[in-house]
Design a protein around this motif. Structure first.
Motif, short mmCIF file in Angstrom:
data_model
loop_
_atom_site.label_atom_id
_atom_site.label_comp_id
_atom_site.label_asym_id
_atom_site.label_seq_id
_atom_site.Cartn_x
_atom_site.Cartn_y
_atom_site.Cartn_z
N MET A 1 -19.97 -8.10 14.17
CA MET A 1 -18.99 -7.89 12.71
C MET A 1 -17.78 -7.99 12.73
O MET A 1 -17.00 -7.58 13.50
N GLY A 2 -17.22 -8.88 11.91
CA GLY A 2 -15.81 -9.26 11.48
C GLY A 2 -15.20 -7.97 11.03
O GLY A 2 -15.50 -6.75 10.69
N LYS A 3 -13.87 -8.10 10.93
CA LYS A 3 -12.81 -7.10 10.59
C LYS A 3 -12.00 -7.58 9.36
O LYS A 3 -11.63 -8.70 9.37
N ILE A 4 -11.74 -6.68 8.43
CA ILE A 4 -10.97 -6.87 7.56
C ILE A 4 -9.42 -6.18 7.69
O ILE A 4 -9.69 -4.91 7.89
N TYR A 5 -8.57 -6.91 7.59
CA TYR A 5 -7.29 -6.09 7.43
C TYR A 5 -6.30 -6.60 6.32
O TYR A 5 -6.37 -7.51 6.08
N ALA A 6 -5.97 -5.37 5.89
CA ALA A 6 -5.26 -5.67 4.62
C ALA A 6 -3.70 -5.51 5.15
O ALA A 6 -3.20 -4.67 5.63
N VAL A 7 -2.79 -6.50 4.57
CA VAL A 7 -1.44 -6.62 4.94
C VAL A 7 -0.60 -6.39 3.43
O VAL A 7 -0.67 -7.01 2.71
N GLU A 8 0.03 -5.49 3.58
CA GLU A 8 0.38 -5.02 2.38
C GLU A 8 2.19 -4.51 2.43
O GLU A 8 2.63 -4.07 3.28
N TYR A 9 3.07 -4.95 1.33
CA TYR A 9 4.49 -4.68 1.29
C TYR A 9 4.29 -3.41 0.15
O TYR A 9 4.07 -3.50 -0.92
N VAL A 10 5.09 -2.47 0.74
CA VAL A 10 5.12 -1.05 -0.25
C VAL A 10 6.76 -0.74 -0.13
O VAL A 10 7.45 -1.08 0.86
N THR A 11 7.28 -0.02 -1.20
CA THR A 11 8.37 0.41 -1.36
C THR A 11 8.25 1.98 -0.72
O THR A 11 7.06 2.61 -0.90
N LEU A 12 9.16 2.91 -0.36
CA LEU A 12 9.27 4.25 -0.30
C LEU A 12 8.42 4.99 -1.07
O LEU A 12 7.73 6.04 -0.91
N ASP A 13 8.51 4.57 -2.46
CA ASP A 13 7.86 5.34 -3.69
C ASP A 13 6.74 4.64 -4.10
O ASP A 13 5.88 4.90 -5.03
N GLY A 14 6.15 3.73 -2.98
CA GLY A 14 4.62 3.40 -3.16
C GLY A 14 4.42 2.09 -4.15
O GLY A 14 3.24 1.65 -4.12
N VAL A 15 5.43 1.52 -4.61
CA VAL A 15 5.15 0.30 -5.47
C VAL A 15 5.03 -0.80 -4.48
O VAL A 15 5.63 -1.05 -3.37
N PHE A 16 4.01 -1.77 -4.87
CA PHE A 16 3.63 -3.14 -4.04
C PHE A 16 3.83 -4.14 -5.02
O PHE A 16 3.85 -5.35 -4.44
N GLU A 17 3.87 -3.87 -6.24
CA GLU A 17 3.89 -5.35 -7.07
C GLU A 17 5.17 -6.20 -7.14
O GLU A 17 6.17 -5.46 -6.88
N GLU A 18 5.11 -7.31 -7.42
CA GLU A 18 6.36 -8.16 -7.53
C GLU A 18 7.51 -7.70 -6.46
O GLU A 18 8.61 -7.13 -6.80
N PRO A 19 7.18 -8.08 -5.09
CA PRO A 19 8.04 -7.57 -3.97
C PRO A 19 9.36 -8.41 -3.73
O PRO A 19 9.60 -8.66 -2.80
N SER A 20 9.92 -8.79 -4.76
CA SER A 20 11.30 -9.26 -4.46
C SER A 20 12.08 -8.42 -3.98
O SER A 20 13.27 -8.76 -3.15
N TRP A 21 12.11 -6.89 -4.03
CA TRP A 21 12.91 -6.16 -3.51
C TRP A 21 12.62 -6.29 -2.09
O TRP A 21 13.50 -5.46 -1.23
N SER A 22 11.66 -6.93 -1.42
CA SER A 22 11.64 -7.03 0.18
C SER A 22 12.73 -8.13 0.77
O SER A 22 12.79 -7.81 1.88
N GLY A 23 13.00 -9.01 -0.23
CA GLY A 23 14.03 -9.91 0.48
C GLY A 23 15.03 -9.45 1.40
O GLY A 23 15.32 -10.13 2.42
N PRO A 24 16.18 -8.71 0.92
CA PRO A 24 17.09 -8.40 1.82
C PRO A 24 16.77 -7.72 3.18
O PRO A 24 17.42 -7.67 3.99
N TYR A 25 15.41 -7.32 3.28
CA TYR A 25 14.94 -6.57 4.54
C TYR A 25 14.11 -7.44 5.42
O TYR A 25 13.77 -7.16 6.59
#
Length: 177
Positions: A1-25
């Motif tokens: 049986m295979g495995k599903i792994y979710a890879v997600e970017y989030v902010t400290l306040d839980g936002v994940f959409e439009e992750p342009s905020w991730s660039g500096p880090y």
């Protein structure tokens, strides 16, 4: 049986959409980690919105991203959509019950990666189909935006691994408890 792994970017306040905020880090540590996440995947599982965004961006980025971009573009993709009718970019559309189709994918593939795709991730979580949540928590608060988890989503998780990049991104791997 295979495995599903979710890879997600989030902010400290839980936002994940439009992750342009991730660039500096984003640094070499995260790049290497993302490279491994992608290179070990057999197939991508995407929601419609993420699929459409990736389909527009990634083919043009292949030259600058090298081996990663080639793998990302060439990898088969299964897309959960009820509105699209013409698959492109090595994609096939999931027909019928998404949870049942994903169970079938787990029988056919060893490693299935989910990137972004909040609606799909919440649906998979509610059906206990995600084996690992690989979450990058970026040290920024954006104050508004779509949260990763829908209201009412509940799941008990256990921390399987954690590390922090030099730029302060906490990389957390959780598995269902």
């Amino acid at each position: 049986m295979g495995k599903i792994y979710a890879v997600e970017y989030v902010t400290l306040d839980g936002v994940f959409e439009e992750p342009s905020w991730s660039g500096p880090y984003f640094n070499d540590e995260l790049q290497d980690w993302q490279f491994q996440n992608t290179m070990t995947a057999d197939i991508q599982l995407l929601g419609r919105v993420t699929y459409e965004g990736f389909k527009e961006a990634w083919p043009a980025m292949e030259a600058e991203t090298g081996e990663f971009g080639r793998k990302f573009n060439a990898m088969p993709k299964q897309v959960a959509t009820t509105t699209l009718t013409e698959p492109e970019w090595n994609a096939a559309f999931i027909e019928g019950d998404v949870a049942e189709a994903v169970r079938g994918l787990k029988e056919q593939h060893d490693n299935i990666i989910v990137n972004g795709s909040g609606n799909l991730l919440n649906h998979l979580t509610k059906h206990n189909l995600v084996d690992e949540y690989r979450i990058m928590v970026f040290p920024v608060v954006v104050g508004a935006g779509r949260k990763l988890w829908d209201d009412g989503t509940k799941v008990a998780l256990s921390l399987a691994n954690s590390w922090t990049t030099k730029t302060g991104v906490a990389v957390l791997t959780y598995v269902p408890a």
